[in-house]
Scaffold this active site. Sequence first.
Site, PDB file in Angstrom:
ATOM      1  N   SER A 180       0.808  -1.230   0.000  1.00  0.00           N
ATOM      2  CA  SER A 180       0.000   0.000   0.000  1.00  0.00           C
ATOM      3  C   SER A 180       0.834   1.270   0.000  1.00  0.00           C
ATOM      4  CB  SER A 180      -0.939   0.023   1.215  1.00  0.00           C
ATOM      5  OG  SER A 180      -0.202  -0.014   2.431  1.00  0.00           O
ATOM      6  N   ASP A 209      -3.990   7.999   7.856  1.00  0.00           N
ATOM      7  CA  ASP A 209      -4.808   7.056   8.616  1.00  0.00           C
ATOM      8  C   ASP A 209      -3.871   6.346   9.584  1.00  0.00           C
ATOM      9  OD1 ASP A 209      -3.540   4.967   7.224  1.00  0.00           O
ATOM     10  OD2 ASP A 209      -5.227   4.594   5.888  1.00  0.00           O
ATOM     11  N   HIS A 242      -0.870   4.811   7.376  1.00  0.00           N
ATOM     12  CA  HIS A 242      -0.249   5.431   6.217  1.00  0.00           C
ATOM     13  C   HIS A 242       0.018   6.934   6.407  1.00  0.00           C
ATOM     14  CE1 HIS A 242      -2.635   1.937   4.754  1.00  0.00           C
ATOM     15  NE2 HIS A 242      -1.509   1.686   4.109  1.00  0.00           N
TER      16      HIS A 242
END
Length: 347
Positions: free
Chosen positions: A32, A322, A325
């Site tokens: 990610s 978040d 991240h």
Amino acid sequence: MAGIWVSWLFVIHFLIVQTSAKIPAIIVFGDSSVDSGNNNQIPTVARSNFEPYGRDFSGGQPTGRFSNGKIPTDFISEAFGLRPIVPAYLDPKYSISDFAIGVSFASAATGYDNLTSDVLGVIPFWKELEYYKEYQKRLKAYLSEQKANYTISEALYIISIGTNDFLENYYALSDRRSQYTIDQYQNFLAGIAKNFVTNLYHLGARKISLGGLPPMGCMPLERTTNIPNGEGCVQSYNNVAVSFNAKLNGLVSNLNTQLPGIQLVFSNPYYAMLNIISRPSAYGFEVASVACCATGMFEMGYACDRYNPFTCTDANKYVFWDSFHPTEKTNRIVSESVVKTVLSKFM
């Protein structure tokens, strides 16, 4: 005044790089940290193609990037004089003409270990390499074999992966813990990394950046559960990151002697990220312990939605977007550090 001069120097450097780019394409593998939307096209809950993700991206649209805006590979591509974004290979909006100068095969929530990708049903690491082989065929059909081979050999390959193997797999589930000590598991993952880089080399890649782990014990999700230590960073996780990074660095040194013509570098985000987290105000941040989205303590993905009343109004004040991240601003700072200290040799 000094800050203004630094900003102008970066602009001038960027303009010079733009006019003399030596890299024809950026090709990306990983999780990610560098997935620009591949998971949008597969059946998994590991997605971010909804608001408020992407609210500070061009057009204010969520793309599948796990950030409020750009991710590191977007900034790296731009620094090399290429386009300001690296598109996802599975995104139907893009074609081989777009991918000829930049493409990401990364999948959020994946890892070196196949068991890691199984947790949330995402693209396994080995499959990313299969997509790359398919990409090579498409590139040759589009550019001609000679031009495609030039792109393949001169492109910069970026690998950013590994955090999920520890936080989503080893420490969260029992299978690997019952098979390996933490040191043995690191060696197991490093072996996979070695095979992946070697396979990539035999497919024509020469300029490769192998990324290390960030201080994963300082992610808001881990700090939230670290109640006995006042919700500070989980030092044991950070120690694992440092240890694994050392193994990857050693791997890079060994492969550079074993594979003729390879230019393999180790891109370590650990200390740049730790400096930001330790001294956020020095970088213009106000909050490092919790994230911008929702309560900032545990939400990511679908738990971070547009209707949550607690989401911050200005992500630039936060190190994390978040609970897992970084914000676009953090991504930019860390990317600039990696380009300056490691990737500049390819410019």
